[in-house]
Design a protein around this motif. Sequence first.
Motif, mmCIF file in Angstrom:
data_model
loop_
_atom_site.group_PDB
_atom_site.id
_atom_site.type_symbol
_atom_site.label_atom_id
_atom_site.label_comp_id
_atom_site.label_asym_id
_atom_site.label_seq_id
_atom_site.Cartn_x
_atom_site.Cartn_y
_atom_site.Cartn_z
ATOM 1 N N VAL A 156 11.523 6.951 -7.544
ATOM 2 C CA VAL A 156 11.141 5.559 -7.833
ATOM 3 C C VAL A 156 11.270 4.756 -6.542
ATOM 4 C CG1 VAL A 156 11.631 3.514 -9.200
ATOM 5 C CG2 VAL A 156 11.915 5.792 -10.204
ATOM 6 N N LEU A 157 10.145 4.267 -6.041
ATOM 7 C CA LEU A 157 10.106 3.652 -4.717
ATOM 8 C C LEU A 157 10.332 2.146 -4.779
ATOM 9 C CD1 LEU A 157 7.035 5.494 -3.143
ATOM 10 C CD2 LEU A 157 9.448 6.164 -3.084
ATOM 11 N N GLU A 158 11.044 1.638 -3.773
ATOM 12 C CA GLU A 158 11.164 0.205 -3.510
ATOM 13 C C GLU A 158 10.736 -0.012 -2.064
ATOM 14 O OE1 GLU A 158 14.946 -1.416 -4.329
ATOM 15 O OE2 GLU A 158 15.057 -0.631 -6.384
ATOM 16 N N VAL A 159 9.670 -0.772 -1.868
ATOM 17 C CA VAL A 159 9.135 -0.956 -0.526
ATOM 18 C C VAL A 159 9.143 -2.429 -0.165
ATOM 19 C CG1 VAL A 159 7.715 1.121 -0.586
ATOM 20 C CG2 VAL A 159 6.795 -1.015 -1.451
ATOM 21 N N SER A 160 9.318 -2.707 1.097
ATOM 22 C CA SER A 160 9.298 -4.079 1.606
ATOM 23 C C SER A 160 8.915 -4.035 3.074
ATOM 24 C CB SER A 160 10.663 -4.751 1.426
ATOM 25 O OG SER A 160 11.672 -4.034 2.135
ATOM 26 N N ALA A 187 -4.482 1.530 3.547
ATOM 27 C CA ALA A 187 -5.038 1.627 2.202
ATOM 28 C C ALA A 187 -6.532 1.920 2.224
ATOM 29 C CB ALA A 187 -4.761 0.338 1.421
ATOM 30 N N ASN A 188 -7.224 1.539 3.308
ATOM 31 C CA ASN A 188 -8.658 1.816 3.396
ATOM 32 C C ASN A 188 -8.960 3.211 3.918
ATOM 33 O OD1 ASN A 188 -7.987 1.581 6.086
ATOM 34 N ND2 ASN A 188 -9.104 -0.358 6.411
ATOM 35 N N GLY A 189 -7.915 3.996 4.192
ATOM 36 C CA GLY A 189 -8.099 5.371 4.620
ATOM 37 C C GLY A 189 -8.392 5.549 6.087
ATOM 38 N N THR A 212 -1.375 -5.897 7.322
ATOM 39 C CA THR A 212 -2.246 -4.788 6.903
ATOM 40 C C THR A 212 -1.671 -4.126 5.665
ATOM 41 O OG1 THR A 212 -2.897 -4.399 9.198
ATOM 42 C CG2 THR A 212 -3.316 -2.623 7.620
ATOM 43 N N LEU A 213 -2.557 -3.748 4.730
ATOM 44 C CA LEU A 213 -2.135 -3.094 3.503
ATOM 45 C C LEU A 213 -2.058 -1.587 3.726
ATOM 46 C CD1 LEU A 213 -1.466 -3.512 0.497
ATOM 47 C CD2 LEU A 213 -3.881 -3.096 0.005
ATOM 48 N N TYR A 214 -0.890 -1.025 3.425
ATOM 49 C CA TYR A 214 -0.658 0.414 3.583
ATOM 50 C C TYR A 214 -0.360 1.041 2.228
ATOM 51 C CZ TYR A 214 -0.346 -0.106 8.663
ATOM 52 O OH TYR A 214 -0.617 -0.368 9.982
ATOM 53 N N THR A 215 -0.707 2.351 2.128
ATOM 54 C CA THR A 215 -0.393 3.135 0.938
ATOM 55 C C THR A 215 0.722 4.109 1.267
ATOM 56 O OG1 THR A 215 -2.636 2.965 0.065
ATOM 57 C CG2 THR A 215 -1.280 4.770 -0.773
ATOM 58 N N GLN A 235 1.934 -1.502 0.097
ATOM 59 C CA GLN A 235 2.752 -2.553 0.690
ATOM 60 C C GLN A 235 2.033 -3.105 1.914
ATOM 61 O OE1 GLN A 235 5.707 -4.066 -0.169
ATOM 62 N NE2 GLN A 235 5.249 -5.393 1.553
ATOM 63 N N ARG A 236 2.014 -4.433 1.992
ATOM 64 C CA ARG A 236 1.401 -5.082 3.141
ATOM 65 C C ARG A 236 2.480 -5.486 4.136
ATOM 66 N NH1 ARG A 236 -3.583 -7.229 3.455
ATOM 67 N NH2 ARG A 236 -3.757 -7.183 1.179
ATOM 68 N N THR A 237 2.181 -5.371 5.417
ATOM 69 C CA THR A 237 3.112 -5.836 6.446
ATOM 70 C C THR A 237 3.021 -7.356 6.563
ATOM 71 O OG1 THR A 237 1.393 -5.396 8.083
ATOM 72 C CG2 THR A 237 3.102 -3.722 7.797
ATOM 73 N N GLY A 238 4.096 -7.959 7.043
ATOM 74 C CA GLY A 238 4.137 -9.404 7.190
ATOM 75 C C GLY A 238 3.192 -9.891 8.290
ATOM 76 N N PRO A 239 2.869 -11.195 8.282
ATOM 77 C CA PRO A 239 1.957 -11.735 9.301
ATOM 78 C C PRO A 239 2.698 -12.022 10.615
ATOM 79 C CG PRO A 239 2.642 -13.475 7.828
ATOM 80 C CD PRO A 239 3.285 -12.222 7.312
#
Length: 776
Positions: A156-160, A187-189, A212-215, A235-239
């Motif tokens: 069970v993952l918790e990501v931040s 996420a876009n491969g 950027t959104l990552y999988t 999970q997306r990285t912060g700006p």
Amino acid sequence: MRWISGLTHLPLGPTVPPGDQRGPHRSVVCPVSAVSNTMDGGPQKGLVLIGFSLLCLKMVASAKTAPEIPTIDQAYSKISNSITVEWATVPGATSYLLAAKDGDTVIETTVANSPGTVTGLKAATLYQITVRSISAAGRSQASPPKQAKTVLAAPVLEVSSPSSDSILVQWGAVYMATGFSVSLMRANGLGRIWKENTTNTTLTFTSLDAGTLYTIKAYAWNANGTPGDDSTCNQRTGPRAPADIQVSFDSGALTASVSWAPTEGASNYTALARSTSSQLSCSTAARSCTISALRCGTEYLISVSARNDAGSSRSASAVTLKTIACAPGGVTIQEDPPGHLSVSWSNVDLGDYYVAFVKSDDGLEVHCNTSLTQCDFPSECGFTYFISVFAYNKAGQSPLGDVFNYTTAPCCPSDINPVLVSSDRVEMVWSPVRGAELYETRAADGFNVVECNDTAPACTLSALECDTKYNVTVHSFSEARGSNTSCASRFITTAPCSPEIQSLSKDALSVTHVHWTSRNRGATYTVTARGTRGCTGAAAPARPAPWAACPAAPLPCCPAGLTVTQVTQSVVNVSWTVGTRALTYVTVLASRTGQSQCHTHQNHCLLGCVTCGVNYTVALKAISATGLTADCAYQRYASVNPCPCLSGLYGWALMASGSAGEPPGAPPTTALTSTAPKAFFTCSPSAGLSFCDVTEIPCGDVYTVMVSPVAETGLKLTFCPKKIYSVTCSGSTLGMERVEGREEEREKRQREREIHTHIDVREKHRSVASPTPPDR
């Protein structure tokens, strides 16, 4: 060849052997009663035997049998809650029953053909797998079992995203896992794929692109290296932090327009203005916004933070902004003597004259124009006055200064009425007075003092001495001003003490003489004799009396039950059922600090002066007409304050904030009730919160606010403290509508106290012309 002609038992229907669970199947029995070595009977009997044989052969050919037992080729698990089974197809089978056994637990499922899957299993668990074939004739026996083990459960993952270029992945331990594999990609491969193996339960990926959104995908493996289920999440990285911050200040509107260069990955921006005492902000999806309601005479540090669903990044440097000078400060308010309110303030540069506004909570307002730094106003008890001071010059009005409030001492009760006076108790009531949140009742006899504090306009003084004159004073109390010690007192004398019979004597004329002792002063006594024919009294078991020759009277019966109910914060009601042969009752409320009691003919009694947080013992004695006493019952009672503390009322929406925690012993739910002459509002806090909002209430009125616990039955306490709150309106001199009509004014002046309210003076002065400066 010989045989005996004829047929004996010929069952033609289906038969089921006892205990066979495969379903009914048809069996044909074709017996011959007897066979001999001769062919007696001739040709006719031979024809009969041939016909019967043909019939038997036809029945055997048409009989149905159960399907064959299948054979499992393989059983394996790819998902932690299921096992897939493959087997060879059985001719004639219409479906198959799969069974997975773990100890005493068996899970079955029916499938149409091979392969089939049993679901609802436990992860990382070894199961015995069997298959049965099913047809219209029944089902076969179970196949030889085959063992298969479910794979490991997915972590069970918790990501931040702790920063704009990193993602932190965490998970809990997985049963039977010896290692974990975690991979990350866009996420876009597109772009690189990060993959890490670890035995820990946390992993950080760095050097990522901002916004950027990552999988993220992760799974565990066991000691044999068999992978388990995988978990996947995004999970997306912060700006990145904003740069090139520009600030433009509007001194007339006290606003600041803030702009910045856009940054990658940001969905929203927040401009923050911080000072040593406050902070203000504005948010937008664009590249600029305006911060309003800045304070005069304040230095702000303005920074901009970029935000997306992963978090925020604040600019590394801040821009300094200094606002214009402030309105008059150092405002002081004094009431000396009572009824005379004096307002003073400090002088300010460029101030030609000043205007002080004073408005009471019933909507009445006065103001004063002066070139000095002080104004005097009349005041009344139990009111809160809202005060603001403005400076004027040729350029116009100064910025808004602080709005102060001053609460006068609560009014004193004037109609104290003792409704019950006994030898050990005094019950008093009086009319509620304005400004009183609590009433402090004090009874002194010159040596001892009995005190009682309660929110209700009533008090029961217990533990008093009989035949004693007490000086009783009721002080009103408010949180803002404390006790009003100027309240007048009155004298109340308790009822006479009960006399104690010392002896009985009888003279030659059969006259009984009663002798008693008493410490009453000026009391009148009544002697009553009761008895049966030929007997003048009855003996008490504890102390033999002169009439001990008479038959002993029975003891009074004890009441069946005793109940203690809290009536107000300092008064409890003790009630009980009526006991047989009991004429009077004595109720005693005792603690480590003392005791109070009540002697009554009724089956209930009020005991006062109960202190919050003290454990009491409640005892009851039943007394018969002959004076016999039975110690009946006692129980423990813990006194608590069930009412939350109403710590503040804030803002236009009348948001009531309760205490930080619930009071001991109180129900977990509280409700706020707000009433006005023509309106009634309620609100209830969410679970775990100690505040709630009352919205859409009419402005320009005064509301009585009470916070009380709500029992599971929906019952609300009615004796919790109340506060009065004035809801302001924009457009009048001080943000509150003026009361129209003297009748309405008199009604409002009868209400209880109020507390500080937010007043929008700036809105007020935009619609009111500047006052005329005083003559020099």
